[in-house]
Design a protein around this motif. Structure first.
Motif, PDB file in Angstrom:
ATOM      1  N   ILE A  26       0.898  -1.245   0.123  1.00 59.84           N
ATOM      2  CA  ILE A  26      -0.153  -0.138   0.126  1.00 59.84           C
ATOM      3  C   ILE A  26       0.777   1.145  -0.024  1.00 59.84           C
ATOM      4  N   ASN A  27       1.889   1.183   0.774  1.00 66.52           N
ATOM      5  CA  ASN A  27       2.624   2.265   1.015  1.00 66.52           C
ATOM      6  C   ASN A  27       3.584   2.769  -0.292  1.00 66.52           C
ATOM      7  N   HIS A  28       3.757   1.596  -1.270  1.00 71.71           N
ATOM      8  CA  HIS A  28       4.448   1.700  -2.523  1.00 71.71           C
ATOM      9  C   HIS A  28       3.331   2.244  -3.527  1.00 71.71           C
ATOM     10  N   LEU A  29       2.385   1.669  -3.500  1.00 69.74           N
ATOM     11  CA  LEU A  29       1.036   2.307  -4.181  1.00 69.74           C
ATOM     12  C   LEU A  29       0.751   3.476  -4.202  1.00 69.74           C
ATOM     13  N   TYR A  30       0.758   4.095  -2.855  1.00 70.11           N
ATOM     14  CA  TYR A  30       0.345   5.562  -2.850  1.00 70.11           C
ATOM     15  C   TYR A  30       1.531   6.467  -3.318  1.00 70.11           C
ATOM     16  N   PHE A 251     -15.473   7.957  -8.709  1.00 71.07           N
ATOM     17  CA  PHE A 251     -16.251   7.978  -7.326  1.00 71.07           C
ATOM     18  C   PHE A 251     -17.053   6.682  -7.028  1.00 71.07           C
ATOM     19  N   ALA A 252     -17.372   5.820  -8.009  1.00 71.03           N
ATOM     20  CA  ALA A 252     -18.462   4.956  -7.761  1.00 71.03           C
ATOM     21  C   ALA A 252     -17.417   3.801  -7.164  1.00 71.03           C
ATOM     22  N   TYR A 254     -15.015   3.835  -4.782  1.00 74.20           N
ATOM     23  CA  TYR A 254     -14.748   4.086  -3.617  1.00 74.20           C
ATOM     24  C   TYR A 254     -16.080   4.199  -2.896  1.00 74.20           C
ATOM     25  N   HIS A 255     -17.317   4.582  -3.406  1.00 71.85           N
ATOM     26  CA  HIS A 255     -18.364   4.950  -2.295  1.00 71.85           C
ATOM     27  C   HIS A 255     -19.171   3.265  -2.575  1.00 71.85           C
ATOM     28  N   ILE A 256     -18.862   2.342  -3.244  1.00 72.41           N
ATOM     29  CA  ILE A 256     -19.293   0.682  -3.244  1.00 72.41           C
ATOM     30  C   ILE A 256     -18.624   0.127  -2.052  1.00 72.41           C
ATOM     31  N   ASN A 257     -17.082   0.516  -2.208  1.00 71.58           N
ATOM     32  CA  ASN A 257     -16.264  -0.242  -1.197  1.00 71.58           C
ATOM     33  C   ASN A 257     -16.305   0.453   0.311  1.00 71.58           C
ATOM     34  N   PHE A 258     -16.791   1.782   0.342  1.00 72.46           N
ATOM     35  CA  PHE A 258     -16.797   2.674   1.566  1.00 72.46           C
ATOM     36  C   PHE A 258     -17.532   2.121   2.595  1.00 72.46           C
ATOM     37  N   LEU A 259     -18.740   1.665   2.091  1.00 71.58           N
ATOM     38  CA  LEU A 259     -19.816   1.160   3.004  1.00 71.58           C
ATOM     39  C   LEU A 259     -19.385   0.039   3.866  1.00 71.58           C
ATOM     40  N   LEU A 260     -18.631  -1.139   2.936  1.00 72.02           N
ATOM     41  CA  LEU A 260     -18.157  -2.348   3.399  1.00 72.02           C
ATOM     42  C   LEU A 260     -16.934  -2.092   4.505  1.00 72.02           C
ATOM     43  N   TYR A 261     -16.013  -0.965   4.070  1.00 73.29           N
ATOM     44  CA  TYR A 261     -14.844  -0.612   4.797  1.00 73.29           C
ATOM     45  C   TYR A 261     -15.277  -0.170   6.181  1.00 73.29           C
ATOM     46  N   GLN A 280      -8.145  -4.349   1.324  1.00 73.54           N
ATOM     47  CA  GLN A 280      -7.179  -4.235   0.082  1.00 73.54           C
ATOM     48  C   GLN A 280      -7.699  -3.479  -1.280  1.00 73.54           C
ATOM     49  N   PHE A 281      -8.910  -3.343  -1.193  1.00 75.31           N
ATOM     50  CA  PHE A 281      -9.431  -2.605  -2.112  1.00 75.31           C
ATOM     51  C   PHE A 281      -9.252  -1.297  -2.007  1.00 75.31           C
ATOM     52  N   HIS A 282      -9.858  -0.811  -0.573  1.00 75.43           N
ATOM     53  CA  HIS A 282      -9.768   0.479  -0.221  1.00 75.43           C
ATOM     54  C   HIS A 282      -8.766   1.415  -0.684  1.00 75.43           C
ATOM     55  N   PRO A 283      -7.488   1.169  -0.623  1.00 78.33           N
ATOM     56  CA  PRO A 283      -6.618   2.135  -1.210  1.00 78.33           C
ATOM     57  C   PRO A 283      -6.636   2.372  -2.767  1.00 78.33           C
ATOM     58  N   ILE A 284      -6.962   1.112  -3.389  1.00 76.97           N
ATOM     59  CA  ILE A 284      -7.190   1.351  -4.858  1.00 76.97           C
ATOM     60  C   ILE A 284      -8.320   2.124  -5.371  1.00 76.97           C
ATOM     61  N   SER A 285      -9.363   1.951  -4.381  1.00 78.40           N
ATOM     62  CA  SER A 285     -10.596   2.849  -4.796  1.00 78.40           C
ATOM     63  C   SER A 285     -10.143   4.427  -4.621  1.00 78.40           C
ATOM     64  N   LEU A 286      -9.318   4.666  -3.324  1.00 75.29           N
ATOM     65  CA  LEU A 286      -8.806   6.000  -2.990  1.00 75.29           C
ATOM     66  C   LEU A 286      -8.098   6.503  -4.226  1.00 75.29           C
ATOM     67  N   CYS A 287      -7.309   5.762  -4.714  1.00 75.04           N
ATOM     68  CA  CYS A 287      -6.398   6.304  -5.908  1.00 75.04           C
ATOM     69  C   CYS A 287      -7.206   6.802  -7.099  1.00 75.04           C
ATOM     70  N   MET A 288      -8.546   5.957  -7.331  1.00 69.54           N
ATOM     71  CA  MET A 288      -9.118   6.236  -8.442  1.00 69.54           C
ATOM     72  C   MET A 288      -9.942   7.416  -8.236  1.00 69.54           C
ATOM     73  N   ALA A 289     -10.141   7.790  -6.951  1.00 70.85           N
ATOM     74  CA  ALA A 289     -10.904   8.940  -6.647  1.00 70.85           C
ATOM     75  C   ALA A 289      -9.924  10.054  -6.792  1.00 70.85           C
TER      76      ALA A 289
END
Length: 334
Positions: A26-30, A251-252, A254-261, A280-289
């Motif tokens: 995650i650190n490398h991804l960000y 944004f879709a 992130y918000h689909i995963n946000f509820l679960l996160y 694991q999907f949370h940082p990916i969705s934040l990057c897409m946002a």
């Protein structure tokens, strides 16, 4: 009972072990992602703000909202170097207040971008459906709407930082961003926050943008039957469609995963495998946002005629000035 507790602890321990390598990833991804979008984000949004504020005299066609959208993108992009520093060094020496400010700016950018994309879609649709209202519309109305958006979005984003606890610097490296501990909320408050964030931050704006898209398409079909379709109708439709595309792509997820996160963070979801996938999907969705900082300037250039004309005109003027300067310098040397 003791054996059950032991097995439960072993499952939690195995989960934490499996997540260790992913935390490093995650650190490398960000780090790499923010490095990639920083320069294009700064250049494109600075250029867009310069052109929109200085050279676009027409303050209709959602130009005021585009300016505010650019400001929201720049606020987030300019905080990226501090984020990059943290994910490389794994230490935050700049104080807790600046940490929470940078953390806050990310969500402020996200929801301000959503709000102004909605404003752009509504205005382009409204002016197309009611052209006489467009002629009487004043720029100060857009300014008042923009101020209201900033105040409402700013207040609504405050729970994101209120839910985070201060980092404990006595343990060594000072933490920030994703490593800040999350406060435990009671069940009713957690559910209320989830519902409000999904309804007002995603489902509501998605419905409004989709409805604007439907109205413009319906208007185009009727005008095509009457052979009255105009370029303004096609431009408005392209604008709303691109706003819809940026909204869904950025944004879709992130918000689909946000509820679960949030359910995982509040221990509502306790299954080990499901929790890992969601985390694991949370940082990916934040990057897409965060990609909206680079995609929004495409809206200004490709879908706003005035922006493209002014940028091309002043760009060519600067180029001609540079060439004349080079020619005069070379002739002087000769």
């Amino acid at each position: 009972m003791t054996s059950m507790n032991t097995s439960y602890q072993m499952v939690n321990f195995s989960c934490s072990i499996n997540m260790t390598d992913w935390e490093t990833a995650i650190n490398h991804l960000y780090t790499y992602f923010y490095l990639i979008i920083f320069i294009p984000g700064v250049l494109s949004n600075t250029l867009a703000l310069w052109v929109l504020c200085r050279f676009v005299s027409k303050k209709t066609k959602a130009i005021i909202f585009m300016i505010n959208l650019t400001v929201a993108d720049l606020a987030h992009v300019l905080s990226l170097p501090l984020r990059i520093h943290y994910y490389i060094q794994q230490d935050w020496p700049f104080g807790n207040e600046l940490c929470l400010l940078c953390f806050y700016l990310k969500y402020l950018n996200m929801y301000a971008s959503i709000a102004f994309l909605v404003c752009i879609s509504i205005q382009r649709c409204g002016f197309l459906m009611h052209p006489f209202h467009a002629r009487r519309w004043k720029s100060r109305y857009d300014v008042c709407i923009s101020i209201t958006v900033w105040v409402v979005v700013g207040l609504c984003c405050s729970p994101f930082i209120l839910m985070r606890s201060k980092s404990n610097s006595s343990l060594g490296n000072r933490s920030c961003f994703k490593d800040l501990p999350m406060r435990k909320l009671n069940f009713q408050l957690a559910i209320s926050m989830m519902a409000a964030a999904e309804l007002f931050g995603f489902l509501g704006p998605l419905f409004i943008i989709g409805f604007c898209n439907y109205l413009i398409e319906n208007s185009m079909r009727q005008r095509n039957k009457q052979q009255q379709s105009t370029s303004d109708t096609r431009k408005a439709l392209r604008m709303v469609r691109v706003c819809t595309g940026v909204f869904l792509f950025c944004f879709a997820p992130y918000h689909i995963n946000f509820l679960l996160y949030l359910m995982v963070s509040q221990s509502i979801i306790t299954n080990c495998e499901a929790s890992q996938v969601i985390k694991q999907f949370h940082p990916i969705s934040l990057c897409m946002a965060s990609l909206n900082c680079c995609l929004n300037p495409l809206i200004y250039y490709f879908l706003t005629t005035e922006f493209k004309q002014q940028l091309s005109h002043h760009g060519s003027s600067v180029l001609r000035g540079r060439l004349m300067s080079m020619e005069s310098t070379s002739s002087y040397k000769e």
